[in-house]
Write a protein that holds these residues in place. Structure first.
Motif, short mmCIF file in Angstrom:
data_model
loop_
_atom_site.label_atom_id
_atom_site.label_comp_id
_atom_site.label_asym_id
_atom_site.label_seq_id
_atom_site.Cartn_x
_atom_site.Cartn_y
_atom_site.Cartn_z
N PHE A 212 72.22 31.30 -77.42
CA PHE A 212 71.11 30.88 -76.57
C PHE A 212 70.99 31.68 -75.29
N MET A 213 71.63 32.83 -75.20
CA MET A 213 71.51 33.67 -74.02
C MET A 213 70.75 34.94 -74.39
N LYS A 214 69.80 35.30 -73.56
CA LYS A 214 68.96 36.45 -73.79
C LYS A 214 69.60 37.69 -73.17
N LYS A 215 69.68 38.78 -73.92
CA LYS A 215 70.22 40.03 -73.40
C LYS A 215 69.20 40.65 -72.44
N ILE A 216 69.68 41.10 -71.27
CA ILE A 216 68.82 41.69 -70.26
C ILE A 216 69.50 42.90 -69.64
N PHE A 217 68.74 43.67 -68.89
CA PHE A 217 69.27 44.74 -68.05
C PHE A 217 69.00 44.33 -66.61
N ILE A 218 69.96 44.53 -65.73
CA ILE A 218 69.77 44.22 -64.32
C ILE A 218 69.75 45.54 -63.56
N ASN A 219 68.65 45.75 -62.84
CA ASN A 219 68.46 46.98 -62.07
C ASN A 219 68.41 46.66 -60.59
N LYS A 220 68.74 47.66 -59.77
CA LYS A 220 68.67 47.54 -58.32
C LYS A 220 67.47 48.37 -57.86
N MET A 221 66.63 47.77 -57.02
CA MET A 221 65.50 48.50 -56.47
C MET A 221 65.98 49.36 -55.31
N VAL A 222 65.69 50.66 -55.40
CA VAL A 222 66.01 51.61 -54.33
C VAL A 222 64.70 52.29 -53.99
N GLY A 223 64.09 51.86 -52.90
CA GLY A 223 62.73 52.31 -52.59
C GLY A 223 61.80 51.78 -53.66
N ALA A 224 61.03 52.69 -54.27
CA ALA A 224 60.12 52.29 -55.35
C ALA A 224 60.74 52.51 -56.72
N CYS A 225 62.00 52.94 -56.76
CA CYS A 225 62.67 53.26 -58.03
C CYS A 225 63.65 52.15 -58.43
N GLU A 226 63.81 52.01 -59.74
CA GLU A 226 64.80 51.08 -60.28
C GLU A 226 66.02 51.88 -60.73
N ARG A 227 67.20 51.45 -60.33
CA ARG A 227 68.44 52.08 -60.79
C ARG A 227 69.21 51.06 -61.61
N PRO A 228 69.63 51.44 -62.84
CA PRO A 228 70.41 50.51 -63.67
C PRO A 228 71.73 50.16 -62.99
N VAL A 229 72.06 48.88 -63.01
CA VAL A 229 73.32 48.42 -62.42
C VAL A 229 74.20 47.77 -63.48
N PHE A 230 73.61 46.85 -64.25
CA PHE A 230 74.35 46.15 -65.30
C PHE A 230 73.58 46.30 -66.60
N THR A 231 74.12 47.12 -67.50
CA THR A 231 73.42 47.42 -68.75
C THR A 231 73.78 46.47 -69.88
N GLU A 232 74.83 45.69 -69.71
CA GLU A 232 75.21 44.66 -70.69
C GLU A 232 75.22 43.33 -69.95
N ALA A 233 74.04 42.75 -69.81
CA ALA A 233 73.93 41.48 -69.10
C ALA A 233 73.22 40.47 -69.99
N VAL A 234 73.46 39.21 -69.69
CA VAL A 234 72.77 38.14 -70.39
C VAL A 234 72.22 37.15 -69.37
N LEU A 235 71.13 36.48 -69.77
CA LEU A 235 70.47 35.50 -68.92
C LEU A 235 70.73 34.10 -69.45
N ALA A 236 71.29 33.27 -68.61
CA ALA A 236 71.50 31.85 -68.95
C ALA A 236 70.42 31.07 -68.21
N ASN A 237 69.41 30.62 -68.95
CA ASN A 237 68.31 29.91 -68.30
C ASN A 237 67.92 28.63 -69.03
N ASN A 238 68.85 28.10 -69.84
CA ASN A 238 68.62 26.80 -70.45
C ASN A 238 69.90 25.97 -70.30
N PHE A 239 69.82 24.71 -70.63
CA PHE A 239 70.94 23.80 -70.36
C PHE A 239 72.25 24.29 -70.98
N TYR A 240 72.24 24.60 -72.27
CA TYR A 240 73.48 24.97 -72.94
C TYR A 240 74.05 26.28 -72.40
#
Length: 124
Positions: free
Chosen positions: A8-36
């Protein structure tokens, strides 16, 4: 791979905004956004690599009960701007932020390694 078994966790990428650019920070991340998935969190894991993270949304407080390793906890506001970082939260501890709306949990020391500071914007 650590993502296996994170039901029940969605795979995501987490990027850091540096000015107007996105820089990858965490390439193996998951989002927990439901109860379980929010309940499960990192329980049962033996640790995280530097490119792994768990984003929890909504969330303004966390606990490390029954965890086996310390973590850095990055609190974000509704705009995903870093408002607080709790470094090296040991097992059986808690942390919270009144301004927090979501949290990114990473291995202890990774917030420093990735140069994440209060005021940065992380997006997924």
């Amino acid at each position: 791979m650590w993502l296996l078994g994170l039901v029940f966790m969605k795979k995501i990428f987490i990027n850091k905004m540096v000015g107007a650019c996105e820089r990858p920070v965490f390439t193996e991340a998951v989002l927990a956004n439901n109860f379980y998935s929010r309940l499960r969190g990192l329980l049962g894991r033996r640790g995280l690599a530097n490119n792994q993270a768990l984003a929890i949304e909504p969330c303004n407080s966390v606990h490390t009960m029954w965890m086996r390793f310390p973590i850095d906890v990055i609190f974000l506001d509704r705009n995903k701007k870093v408002v607080k970082i709790k470094r090296r939260l040991e097992p059986y501890r808690t942390a919270s932020s009144k301004a927090g709306h979501s949290v990114v949990e990473v291995a202890a020391g990774v917030a420093n390694i990735k140069n994440i500071t209060v005021g940065d914007q992380l997006i997924w």
